[in-house]
Design a protein around this motif. Structure first.
Motif, PDB file in Angstrom:
ATOM      1  N   TYR A  34       0.813  -1.220   0.000  1.00 35.69           N
ATOM      2  CA  TYR A  34       0.000   0.000   0.000  1.00 35.69           C
ATOM      3  C   TYR A  34       0.848   1.272   0.000  1.00 35.69           C
ATOM      4  CZ  TYR A  34       0.714  -0.215   5.077  1.00 35.69           C
ATOM      5  OH  TYR A  34       1.266  -0.283   6.338  1.00 35.69           O
ATOM      6  N   CYS A  37       2.893   3.063  -4.122  1.00 32.13           N
ATOM      7  CA  CYS A  37       2.458   4.176  -4.991  1.00 32.13           C
ATOM      8  C   CYS A  37       3.253   5.450  -4.694  1.00 32.13           C
ATOM      9  CB  CYS A  37       0.959   4.414  -4.817  1.00 32.13           C
ATOM     10  SG  CYS A  37       0.500   4.763  -3.111  1.00 32.13           S
ATOM     11  N   PRO A 196      -6.246  -0.526   1.202  1.00 31.24           N
ATOM     12  CA  PRO A 196      -6.085   0.283  -0.011  1.00 31.24           C
ATOM     13  C   PRO A 196      -4.727   0.965   0.003  1.00 31.24           C
ATOM     14  CG  PRO A 196      -8.096   0.880   1.179  1.00 31.24           C
ATOM     15  CD  PRO A 196      -7.324  -0.028   2.060  1.00 31.24           C
ATOM     16  N   ASP A 197      -4.182   1.236  -1.186  1.00 33.49           N
ATOM     17  CA  ASP A 197      -2.887   1.906  -1.174  1.00 33.49           C
ATOM     18  C   ASP A 197      -3.059   3.377  -0.777  1.00 33.49           C
ATOM     19  OD1 ASP A 197      -3.188   3.603  -3.413  1.00 33.49           O
ATOM     20  OD2 ASP A 197      -2.442   2.074  -4.774  1.00 33.49           O
ATOM     21  N   ASN A 199      -2.727   6.079  -2.126  1.00 35.08           N
ATOM     22  CA  ASN A 199      -3.416   6.991  -3.047  1.00 35.08           C
ATOM     23  C   ASN A 199      -4.900   6.666  -3.172  1.00 35.08           C
ATOM     24  OD1 ASN A 199      -1.082   8.335  -3.450  1.00 35.08           O
ATOM     25  ND2 ASN A 199      -0.643   7.458  -5.467  1.00 35.08           N
ATOM     26  N   SER A 201      -6.298   3.752  -4.070  1.00 34.01           N
ATOM     27  CA  SER A 201      -6.651   2.677  -5.007  1.00 34.01           C
ATOM     28  C   SER A 201      -6.885   1.363  -4.256  1.00 34.01           C
ATOM     29  CB  SER A 201      -5.513   2.492  -6.019  1.00 34.01           C
ATOM     30  OG  SER A 201      -5.597   1.206  -6.599  1.00 34.01           O
ATOM     31  N   ASN A 202      -7.825   0.581  -4.758  1.00 29.03           N
ATOM     32  CA  ASN A 202      -8.104  -0.724  -4.161  1.00 29.03           C
ATOM     33  C   ASN A 202      -7.320  -1.855  -4.838  1.00 29.03           C
ATOM     34  OD1 ASN A 202      -9.890   0.044  -2.123  1.00 29.03           O
ATOM     35  ND2 ASN A 202     -11.565   0.223  -3.607  1.00 29.03           N
ATOM     36  N   GLU A 203      -6.303  -1.493  -5.597  1.00 28.61           N
ATOM     37  CA  GLU A 203      -5.523  -2.469  -6.355  1.00 28.61           C
ATOM     38  C   GLU A 203      -5.039  -3.646  -5.494  1.00 28.61           C
ATOM     39  OE1 GLU A 203      -3.710  -3.723 -10.023  1.00 28.61           O
ATOM     40  OE2 GLU A 203      -5.339  -2.374  -9.494  1.00 28.61           O
TER      41      GLU A 203
END
Lengths: 303, 103
Positions: A34, A37, A196-197, A199, A201-203
């Motif tokens: 996480y 990024c 989540p990261d 930023n 994002s849920n990547e």
């Protein structure tokens, strides 16, 4: 004189333990990370400088902080890592290091043997190079990680190995556990929580296991299953982040914990004492509510 | 451990004040104490703070008796226990003091 591992007489709020994300830099690119990024030059330039970190350590020592966990990113990716580490040790902090291990060679292990940390925790993502490096995206990281484990064990350093269960390594988790057990004295931790990261994002969740998969995985090992059962049968306590523990990010922002960065106090422009004692208590955290409100989920272990 | 003995602190121990308690943190840890800290009681704290590599145990004891309401016997007994503990973890060392004689 009493030998202890923890202090017993503490006020309800006291800045005892700090988790400090001293950098988002990392030599690896783990798929579920996480902080990756922010592993970019524009963010790195904004990270705390050496003298800023040393100043904050001095202020924390003055305030009574005893435990510091240096994490990242990869803490050893900071060129000044050993300056920071030695400052922390010589101030009498109990220093825990969260690392991927791959930057620990014999010289670094020798250094840790001279000034011993409280604990070193290394992430072990697999027992084959293929699986390990599908997670880290770093060629050669498997070999270097295992070599680091050997260097640290040769010097009898207090090591913990841990894995995050992912879709990519789920099939090797039992083998990781057996490998760690074979080392004799090294504790193993299995984590399943992704977040989540930074930023937003849920990547990282692309690699999450379902609850059923996690349960099935834990059932495959007696100790893992016992720990799962213990957690399920223990009444969860309201989150106490910000009471005895706190978090500082790579840019000097004081927060309740690494899982709640919604509000921050800027330590670059203020003192640690002001931030911890006067500002942190005003930050909101849904996990701090009474367990009788129904807001508490069964397991809370972000810190 | 006689009255003329002088002790010096081992620099490998850092004294910390944490929540009103005086603790000793070993920074060059041995295998057996890698996760331990040492908490001093009130007498231990006062003794530790007076160990300076110059004052003898007799000097420190005399200063204590002036400052605190304690009997010599009790203080001697407490100090003996404390010094034994501190020596056992190598937090202090005895200083070699020449008696001025020549061989």
């Amino acid at each position: 004189m009493v030998q202890q591992t923890k202090l017993s007489r503490l006020p309800a709020r006291f800045p005892l333990a700090c988790q400090w994300e001293i950098t988002c830099r990392c030599n690896l690119r783990c798929v579920m990370c996480y902080t990756d990024c922010r592993n970019r030059p524009d963010f790195v330039r904004d990270e705390l400088a050496t003298d800023e970190i040393l100043r904050l350590m001095d202020e924390m020592a003055e305030a009574g902080t005893l435990e510091i966990c240096l994490t990242g990113g990869e803490p050893l990716a900071r060129p000044d890592f050993f300056t920071l580490y030695e400052h922390a040790i010589r101030h009498g902090f109990l220093v825990t290091l969260f690392t991927n291990g791959t930057l620990i060679r014999e010289a670094e292990a020798d250094y840790f043997a001279r000034l011993r940390p409280h604990r070193i925790e290394i992430s072990l993502h697999g027992v084959t190079p293929q699986t390990f490096e599908r997670v880290t995206l770093g060629t050669g990281s498997y070999r270097r990680c295992l070599e680091a484990v050997g260097f640290l064990l040769d010097r009898h350093l207090p090591l913990v190995l841990k894995s995050t269960a992912l879709t990519l390594n789920r099939h090797e988790i039992p083998a990781i556990k057996r490998y760690v057990d074979s080392l004799g004295t090294v504790p193993f931790k299995l984590g399943e929580e992704l977040r989540p990261d930074l930023n937003g994002s849920n990547e990282p969740y692309r690699y999450a296991l379902s609850e059923q998969e996690v349960t099935a995985l834990n059932r495959e090992d007696t100790e893992l299953w016992e720990e799962t059962c213990r957690q399920k049968t223990t009444t969860p306590m309201p989150c106490e982040s910000g009471m005895h523990r706190f978090h500082i990010d790579a840019y000097g922002r004081l927060q309740l914990c690494s899982g709640n960065r919604a509000e921050s106090y800027d330590l670059r422009n203020g003192s640690f004492g002001e931030g911890f004692f006067n500002v942190l208590p005003t930050f909101a955290c849904e996990w701090k509510a009474s367990r009788t409100t129904g807001l508490i989920r069964p397991i809370v272990h972000h810190a | 451990m006689g009255p003329a003995t002088v002790y010096v602190k081992n620099p490998d121990y850092v004294q910390r004040e944490v929540a009103g308690e005086c603790i000793l943190v070993p920074i060059r840890r041995r295998l057996t104490d890698s996760n331990s800290i040492y908490v001093l009681n009130e007498t231990g704290t006062a003794l530790w703070k007076r160990i300076d590599g110059a004052r003898s145990l007799q000097d420190i004891t005399a200063a204590f008796l002036d400052e605190y309401d304690v009997t010599t016997e009790q203080l001697t007994q407490d100090f003996e226990t404390l010094l034994t503990d501190l020596l056992s973890i190598q937090a202090i060392d005895e200083v070699s003091v020449s008696d001025g004689s020549t061989d």
